[in-house]
Scaffold this motif. Structure first.
Motif, short mmCIF file in Angstrom:
data_model
loop_
_atom_site.label_atom_id
_atom_site.label_comp_id
_atom_site.label_asym_id
_atom_site.label_seq_id
_atom_site.Cartn_x
_atom_site.Cartn_y
_atom_site.Cartn_z
N ILE A 101 47.35 25.10 15.54
CA ILE A 101 47.62 26.54 15.11
C ILE A 101 46.41 27.32 14.91
CG2 ILE A 101 48.79 28.43 13.75
CD1 ILE A 101 51.21 26.41 14.00
N ILE A 102 45.63 26.52 14.17
CA ILE A 102 44.35 27.34 13.53
C ILE A 102 43.42 27.49 14.55
CG2 ILE A 102 42.35 26.64 12.15
CD1 ILE A 102 44.26 25.46 10.02
N ASN A 103 43.31 26.27 15.48
CA ASN A 103 41.92 26.14 16.53
C ASN A 103 42.66 26.86 17.91
OD1 ASN A 103 40.17 24.99 14.88
ND2 ASN A 103 41.30 23.00 15.10
N GLN A 104 43.65 27.75 17.88
CA GLN A 104 44.15 28.25 19.19
C GLN A 104 43.20 29.27 19.57
OE1 GLN A 104 48.17 29.38 18.36
NE2 GLN A 104 49.29 27.53 19.10
N ASP A 105 42.44 29.86 18.62
CA ASP A 105 41.60 30.96 18.85
C ASP A 105 40.44 30.59 18.63
OD1 ASP A 105 40.04 33.60 18.64
OD2 ASP A 105 42.38 34.34 18.95
N ALA A 138 49.45 17.59 2.89
CA ALA A 138 49.58 17.03 4.21
C ALA A 138 51.18 16.80 4.27
CB ALA A 138 48.90 15.85 4.70
N ARG A 139 51.84 16.59 3.15
CA ARG A 139 53.07 16.29 3.09
C ARG A 139 54.16 17.65 3.71
NH1 ARG A 139 54.88 13.97 -2.48
NH2 ARG A 139 56.93 14.33 -1.59
N LEU A 140 53.35 18.84 3.54
CA LEU A 140 53.92 20.03 3.91
C LEU A 140 53.53 20.58 5.45
CD1 LEU A 140 53.42 21.63 0.65
CD2 LEU A 140 55.62 20.59 1.33
N GLU A 141 54.39 21.04 6.12
CA GLU A 141 53.76 21.48 7.26
C GLU A 141 54.24 23.15 7.55
OE1 GLU A 141 53.26 19.50 11.11
OE2 GLU A 141 55.33 20.43 11.50
N PHE A 142 53.41 23.95 7.81
CA PHE A 142 54.06 25.50 7.88
C PHE A 142 53.71 25.80 9.31
CE2 PHE A 142 54.07 25.21 3.40
CZ PHE A 142 55.08 26.03 2.83
N ASN A 143 54.51 26.10 9.95
CA ASN A 143 54.29 26.45 11.61
C ASN A 143 54.58 28.12 11.48
OD1 ASN A 143 54.38 27.48 14.16
ND2 ASN A 143 55.61 25.56 14.76
N VAL A 144 53.50 28.82 11.20
CA VAL A 144 53.56 30.35 10.87
C VAL A 144 53.87 30.95 12.51
CG1 VAL A 144 52.43 32.40 10.25
CG2 VAL A 144 51.98 30.22 9.08
N PRO A 145 53.56 30.66 13.39
CA PRO A 145 54.13 31.61 14.24
C PRO A 145 55.66 31.39 14.62
CG PRO A 145 52.21 30.29 15.15
CD PRO A 145 52.47 29.86 13.75
N GLU A 146 56.09 30.26 14.49
CA GLU A 146 57.58 29.92 14.41
C GLU A 146 58.47 30.06 13.22
OE1 GLU A 146 59.14 29.09 17.26
OE2 GLU A 146 57.24 28.80 18.39
N GLU A 147 57.70 30.42 12.10
CA GLU A 147 58.28 30.95 10.84
C GLU A 147 59.21 29.77 10.45
OE1 GLU A 147 59.88 34.79 10.67
OE2 GLU A 147 58.11 35.59 11.54
N THR A 148 58.57 28.63 10.41
CA THR A 148 59.29 27.43 9.93
C THR A 148 58.48 26.65 8.88
OG1 THR A 148 58.50 25.96 11.61
CG2 THR A 148 60.73 27.03 12.05
N ALA A 149 58.99 25.92 8.05
CA ALA A 149 58.55 25.05 6.93
C ALA A 149 59.03 23.82 6.71
CB ALA A 149 58.37 25.80 5.62
#
Length: 226
Positions: A101-105, A138-149
């Motif tokens: 996600i970070i490196n998409q841009d 690293a145990r946590l994952e935040f998918n900001v575009p999809e708004e999921t955690a």
């Protein structure tokens, strides 16, 4: 805060859970049992760079203690490091999905802001649940575009994440330095899903966030010690 509510110091106590989460309990003093149960005030404070933050919420104890704030200054460390090198040095705190996600841009400024937002989200959640500083991000994952955690590959349900930017103009000797921070408030609401709220409008942010300068704080000190 308690003086502003006109509650004498003898009428409230500052308490703490075994995980170090703090809350304020007022004396019942004629309040009904229902009102007293919902009068607890949970709070959390932290600082980074030139920004000192405090968040609070009122309600029942088992919810108000689960509040945390995360702030991450939008800058590379150490100064002069390339954005790519800086993010790579922090990759152990991220999941492969987050790195993608970070490196998409290809724009460095956008990548750095995305990285700081994800770290602020993780920081706010970890502080809200009362874990120590050694928690493995690293145990946590935040998918900001999809708004999921996710936490340990399981959905984090019941959480509300409020996300906003803070921009400061700080006096450094004889010049003004501009700083930017990604900020997140994490609060457990106990719902069946998690919610992400983005505050891009100053008017919307000002409805619940108050910014106070150090000069304003100094002026209040005599009232707090009176």
């Amino acid at each position: 805060m308690m003086r502003h509510r006109r509650i004498p110091r003898a009428k409230w106590k500052d308490d703490c859970t075994v995980n170090g989460k703090r809350w304020i309990e007022q004396a019942q003093d004629g309040m009904s049992a229902e009102r007293f149960m919902h009068s607890m005030i949970g709070y959390h404070s932290m600082f980074e760079g030139s920004l000192c933050s405090m968040i609070m919420v009122q309600g029942v104890k088992h919810r108000v203690v689960n509040i945390g704030i995360g702030t991450k200054q939008v800058q590379v460390e150490p100064k002069g490091t390339s954005v790519s090198a800086y993010i790579e040095s922090q990759a152990h705190k991220l999941t492969p999905l987050e790195m993608g996600i970070i490196n998409q841009d290809s724009d460095d400024a956008t990548r750095l802001r995305r990285f700081c937002m994800i770290l602020a989200l993780k920081q706010a959640y970890v502080k809200a649940i009362g874990h120590a500083n050694g928690f493995d991000y690293a145990r946590l994952e935040f998918n900001v575009p999809e708004e999921t955690a996710m936490g340990d590959s399981y959905p984090l349900t019941g959480w509300e994440f409020r996300i906003w930017k803070t921009r400061l103009a700080v006096a450094r000797r004889n010049k003004i330095v501009h700083e930017e921070y990604e900020c997140v408030c994490a609060f457990f609401r106990g719902t069946t899903h998690s919610k992400f709220i983005f505050y891009d409008s100053v008017d919307d942010l000002n409805k619940w966030v108050q910014f106070i300068t150090i000069d304003q704080m100094v002026k209040v000190i005599p009232k707090l010690t009176a």
